[in-house]
Design an enzyme around this catalytic site. Sequence first.
Site, PDB file in Angstrom:
ATOM      1  N   CYS A   2      -8.470 103.476 113.396  1.00  0.00           N
ATOM      2  CA  CYS A   2      -8.557 102.903 114.735  1.00  0.00           C
ATOM      3  C   CYS A   2      -9.912 103.200 115.375  1.00  0.00           C
ATOM      4  O   CYS A   2     -10.613 104.115 114.976  1.00  0.00           O
ATOM      5  CB  CYS A   2      -7.493 103.500 115.634  1.00  0.00           C
ATOM      6  SG  CYS A   2      -5.850 103.468 114.960  1.00  0.00           S
ATOM      7  N   ARG A  27     -14.681  99.849 111.157  1.00  0.00           N
ATOM      8  CA  ARG A  27     -13.677 100.864 110.830  1.00  0.00           C
ATOM      9  C   ARG A  27     -12.377 100.241 110.320  1.00  0.00           C
ATOM     10  O   ARG A  27     -11.536 100.937 109.768  1.00  0.00           O
ATOM     11  CB  ARG A  27     -13.359 101.705 112.081  1.00  0.00           C
ATOM     12  CG  ARG A  27     -14.533 102.472 112.602  1.00  0.00           C
ATOM     13  CD  ARG A  27     -14.271 103.017 113.986  1.00  0.00           C
ATOM     14  NE  ARG A  27     -13.317 104.091 113.987  1.00  0.00           N
ATOM     15  CZ  ARG A  27     -13.623 105.371 113.797  1.00  0.00           C
ATOM     16  NH1 ARG A  27     -14.874 105.715 113.613  1.00  0.00           N
ATOM     17  NH2 ARG A  27     -12.700 106.293 113.817  1.00  0.00           N
ATOM     18  N   TRP A  80      -5.405 100.347 113.564  1.00  0.00           N
ATOM     19  CA  TRP A  80      -5.118 100.263 112.119  1.00  0.00           C
ATOM     20  C   TRP A  80      -3.728 100.860 111.982  1.00  0.00           C
ATOM     21  O   TRP A  80      -3.529 102.060 112.143  1.00  0.00           O
ATOM     22  CB  TRP A  80      -6.173 101.077 111.366  1.00  0.00           C
ATOM     23  CG  TRP A  80      -5.954 101.210 109.897  1.00  0.00           C
ATOM     24  CD1 TRP A  80      -5.138 102.106 109.278  1.00  0.00           C
ATOM     25  CD2 TRP A  80      -6.560 100.441 108.853  1.00  0.00           C
ATOM     26  NE1 TRP A  80      -5.215 101.941 107.925  1.00  0.00           N
ATOM     27  CE2 TRP A  80      -6.062 100.938 107.629  1.00  0.00           C
ATOM     28  CE3 TRP A  80      -7.474  99.381 108.834  1.00  0.00           C
ATOM     29  CZ2 TRP A  80      -6.453 100.418 106.398  1.00  0.00           C
ATOM     30  CZ3 TRP A  80      -7.858  98.878 107.609  1.00  0.00           C
ATOM     31  CH2 TRP A  80      -7.357  99.378 106.419  1.00  0.00           C
ATOM     32  N   ASN A 104      -6.315 107.359 118.963  1.00  0.00           N
ATOM     33  CA  ASN A 104      -6.558 107.334 117.511  1.00  0.00           C
ATOM     34  C   ASN A 104      -5.927 108.577 116.938  1.00  0.00           C
ATOM     35  O   ASN A 104      -6.029 109.636 117.541  1.00  0.00           O
ATOM     36  CB  ASN A 104      -8.046 107.455 117.164  1.00  0.00           C
ATOM     37  CG  ASN A 104      -8.811 106.253 117.568  1.00  0.00           C
ATOM     38  OD1 ASN A 104      -8.245 105.277 118.014  1.00  0.00           O
ATOM     39  ND2 ASN A 104     -10.117 106.342 117.411  1.00  0.00           N
ATOM     40  N   GLY A 105      -5.378 108.458 115.731  1.00  0.00           N
ATOM     41  CA  GLY A 105      -4.813 109.629 115.068  1.00  0.00           C
ATOM     42  C   GLY A 105      -3.306 109.498 114.967  1.00  0.00           C
ATOM     43  O   GLY A 105      -2.761 108.390 115.089  1.00  0.00           O
ATOM     44  N   GLU A 484     -11.635 107.607  85.688  1.00  0.00           N
ATOM     45  CA  GLU A 484     -12.091 107.238  87.030  1.00  0.00           C
ATOM     46  C   GLU A 484     -13.581 107.567  87.206  1.00  0.00           C
ATOM     47  O   GLU A 484     -14.338 106.782  87.784  1.00  0.00           O
ATOM     48  CB  GLU A 484     -11.218 107.938  88.081  1.00  0.00           C
ATOM     49  CG  GLU A 484     -11.602 107.738  89.529  1.00  0.00           C
ATOM     50  CD  GLU A 484     -11.641 106.289  89.988  1.00  0.00           C
ATOM     51  OE1 GLU A 484     -11.185 105.386  89.263  1.00  0.00           O
ATOM     52  OE2 GLU A 484     -12.178 106.052  91.079  1.00  0.00           O
ATOM     53  N   LYS A 488     -16.346 104.781  88.111  1.00  0.00           N
ATOM     54  CA  LYS A 488     -17.241 104.882  89.285  1.00  0.00           C
ATOM     55  C   LYS A 488     -18.679 104.693  88.849  1.00  0.00           C
ATOM     56  O   LYS A 488     -19.442 103.952  89.458  1.00  0.00           O
ATOM     57  CB  LYS A 488     -17.131 106.251  89.964  1.00  0.00           C
ATOM     58  CG  LYS A 488     -16.022 106.565  90.899  1.00  0.00           C
ATOM     59  CD  LYS A 488     -15.814 105.705  92.082  1.00  0.00           C
ATOM     60  CE  LYS A 488     -15.209 104.377  91.785  1.00  0.00           C
ATOM     61  NZ  LYS A 488     -13.812 104.187  91.895  1.00  0.00           N
ATOM     62  N   GLU A 491     -19.496 101.059  87.641  1.00  0.00           N
ATOM     63  CA  GLU A 491     -19.473 100.077  88.730  1.00  0.00           C
ATOM     64  C   GLU A 491     -20.775 100.034  89.517  1.00  0.00           C
ATOM     65  O   GLU A 491     -21.241  98.961  89.875  1.00  0.00           O
ATOM     66  CB  GLU A 491     -18.374 100.448  89.736  1.00  0.00           C
ATOM     67  CG  GLU A 491     -16.988 100.065  89.335  1.00  0.00           C
ATOM     68  CD  GLU A 491     -16.004 100.403  90.437  1.00  0.00           C
ATOM     69  OE1 GLU A 491     -15.799 101.601  90.702  1.00  0.00           O
ATOM     70  OE2 GLU A 491     -15.458  99.473  91.048  1.00  0.00           O
ATOM     71  N   HIS A 507     -11.251 111.087  66.769  1.00  0.00           N
ATOM     72  CA  HIS A 507     -10.600 109.924  66.155  1.00  0.00           C
ATOM     73  C   HIS A 507     -11.498 108.690  66.221  1.00  0.00           C
ATOM     74  O   HIS A 507     -11.020 107.561  66.096  1.00  0.00           O
ATOM     75  CB  HIS A 507      -9.246 109.661  66.822  1.00  0.00           C
ATOM     76  CG  HIS A 507      -8.309 110.810  66.657  1.00  0.00           C
ATOM     77  ND1 HIS A 507      -7.715 111.136  65.457  1.00  0.00           N
ATOM     78  CD2 HIS A 507      -7.910 111.774  67.525  1.00  0.00           C
ATOM     79  CE1 HIS A 507      -6.977 112.219  65.599  1.00  0.00           C
ATOM     80  NE2 HIS A 507      -7.085 112.635  66.856  1.00  0.00           N
ATOM     81  N   LYS A 603     -14.430  93.511  96.779  1.00  0.00           N
ATOM     82  CA  LYS A 603     -13.566  94.586  97.274  1.00  0.00           C
ATOM     83  C   LYS A 603     -12.090  94.262  97.038  1.00  0.00           C
ATOM     84  O   LYS A 603     -11.297  95.137  96.766  1.00  0.00           O
ATOM     85  CB  LYS A 603     -13.846  94.823  98.762  1.00  0.00           C
ATOM     86  CG  LYS A 603     -13.127  96.022  99.344  1.00  0.00           C
ATOM     87  CD  LYS A 603     -13.644  97.330  98.774  1.00  0.00           C
ATOM     88  CE  LYS A 603     -12.771  98.512  99.128  1.00  0.00           C
ATOM     89  NZ  LYS A 603     -12.934  99.623  98.185  1.00  0.00           N
TER      90      LYS A 603
HETATM   91  C1  F6R Z   1     -12.869 100.511  91.640  1.00  0.00           C
HETATM   92  C2  F6R Z   1     -12.032  99.634  92.417  1.00  0.00           C
HETATM   93  C3  F6R Z   1     -11.149  98.686  91.699  1.00  0.00           C
HETATM   94  C4  F6R Z   1      -9.789  98.581  92.420  1.00  0.00           C
HETATM   95  C5  F6R Z   1      -8.927  97.477  91.773  1.00  0.00           C
HETATM   96  C6  F6R Z   1      -7.553  97.422  92.392  1.00  0.00           C
HETATM   97  O1  F6R Z   1     -13.674 101.309  92.431  1.00  0.00           O
HETATM   98  O2  F6R Z   1     -12.042  99.664  93.603  1.00  0.00           O
HETATM   99  O3  F6R Z   1     -10.978  99.048  90.363  1.00  0.00           O
HETATM  100  O4  F6R Z   1      -9.151  99.809  92.325  1.00  0.00           O
HETATM  101  O5  F6R Z   1      -9.567  96.245  91.918  1.00  0.00           O
HETATM  102  O6  F6R Z   1      -7.664  97.185  93.757  1.00  0.00           O
HETATM  103  P1  F6R Z   1      -6.483  97.533  94.756  1.00  0.00           P
HETATM  104  O7  F6R Z   1      -6.324  99.007  94.748  1.00  0.00           O
HETATM  105  O8  F6R Z   1      -6.942  96.988  96.074  1.00  0.00           O
HETATM  106  O9  F6R Z   1      -5.253  96.848  94.237  1.00  0.00           O
END
Ligand code: F6R
Length: 608
Positions: A2, A27, A80, A104-105, A484, A488, A491, A507, A603
């Site tokens: 928020c 935000r 939010w 907020n919170g 992960e 990261k 990407e 293996h 995103k």
């Molecule tokens: C990696 C990333 C993607 C998402 C994937 C699923 O940093 O953000 O691998 O994790 O596209 O997205 P959501 O979680 O929105 O279903």
Amino acid sequence: MCGIVGYIGTKEKKSVILGGLKELEYRGYDSAGLAVMTDNCGCGSDIAYFKAVGKLENLEKKTANFTSKGFGVAIGHTRWATHGKPTEINAHPHFGEYSFVTHNGIIENYKELKEYLEKQGVKFISQTDTEVVVHMFEYLNRSEKDPFIAFEKTIAKLVGSFAILIITKAAPDKIFFAKNAVPLIVGKSDEDEIIFSSSDAPLIGLAKEAIYLEDGMYGVAQMGEVKIYQQKKLITCTPQLLPADKSYAQKEGYRFFMEKEIYEQSQVASETLMGRIKYNKINLEEINSQIFDDIDEIVLCACGTSYHAALAASYLFERIAKIRAKVETASEFRYRDPVLNKNSLFVVISQSGETADTLEALKIAKNAGLKTLAICNVDNSSIVRLAGNVLLTRAGIEKGVASTKAFATQVLTLWMVVLYIAQIRKTIDEETLHSEIKALLHIPQVLNIPDGLHEKIHRMSKHYLHGHGFFFIGRDIFYPLALEGALKLKEISYLHAEGYASGEMKHGPIALVDEGLFTVALLPQNVLYEKTKSNVEEIAARDGYVLTLSPLEFELSDDFIKTSKQNHAMSEFFEMMVALQLLALEISIRLGNDVDMPRNLAKSVTVE
Ligand code: F6R
């Protein structure tokens, strides 16, 4: 998360508030509202309020015919959703008979306070935790007959996190404010106007300096004057110079949103836990506990980073809750005609709640009559609307395309679900449950980035700009974390990186090891230390370049990040997670890439 704005002055109040809320759009929010107190008619103060679901444009349209002349006070909010759906009724400001509040919170003890007020005859109209604040204020003001004392007493009753602004006809030229665990800033203009906000962006251009309030501070503001109290004592705070650049201010001083989001993890983890642990028990009121009756299997389904959270949780479901756990990549699950067991709980994990593959997988599970649970960051998203039960991760908007804080809150939420089942089914004894809960509550602290770590990783990152690729390796829950870490890095750096279970190296993958291959080895103390160590030794013996993350010195490492000694594997998990995120960030920055918007990625992946 928020956003909150307040104003005291003679400018057109609606415009100042809308302008401020626009600056806080980054935000994330799903509804917005504002309240303006004026004395337009000269016959006493009056408060006008407006609320709208969705974008600020909707609030702008609703307020198009409203203006306020002369002196007045106003508050505004972008919400939010955390408690209650994003509806107009649940949007802020919330009101009583003569006062309005924005917050907020999360007020953790709102249920107790609400029950008490309801017994006194107070009527509530929203599903939010916030509404209790304004009613408590008016209730106490009835006996105190002094709005400042009523406000002070109200704040003293609140447990949780809050930035609060109240305007009231009982003190028509003032704003009452309080801050605890979420940001609140106040500035004064050269014309003595007072401006409140959740971050400095709305203040830039109006004030030159601002006070960044600290936890436990509260007070009252009027034109030209802000009185700040702490523990009932009037205190003096030194204002700080505001930054001149608004986009810099939106990133709160960080170079990239991803960086800011890495640093926010401690705070959002507290929000994830808030209200969900009570009296040493996991308390997930949002879901129907009966969904776990007759369940003999958990199927976790997700994509990308969310899939890694699912994979990490699968170890915990089996180890702690003693329930079979299967993990599915949503894009594969959809088309492989899966055999579904009616006694499975189907859990989808998604930051955005809009990922097409995950949504379709959820539809398949629902149509097959399975009980469903969504772990999601965005209320009212398609996945949230469809799932039978929902737990929001409360990470706030994540702007960086590479997910960081969303992942942390997904793992934390899933761990809570594991403990909830363990608690119901008594698969662990009370003592173990208490030590798990203690470990859970310790995570926000673990997520604080220690002094020197970022700088060390920044310096180290220059070693990793060449070579022919990266292996990230780990065992048990550190295997999904290795996946992960590799994701990261690839990407945002566009370097080739793969995650492997350490035991899998011999293996096949070990054939790639030479002096041009970097291995990032996760070597926690609490999980299979000796076994992982011998895998890393095999890589070092083949002249691979090794970066080790461990609390224990490892002499064969070329680079070493010493993590702290923790007595729980999950604390080690979260500490190493932060280091991996910073490593990817620093390598990407050195390579000159756009960290927040990496090439070819979006995103929210709403197509398959
Ligand atoms: C990696 C990333 C993607 C998402 C994937 C699923 O940093 O953000 O691998 O994790 O596209 O997205 P959501 O979680 O929105 O279903």
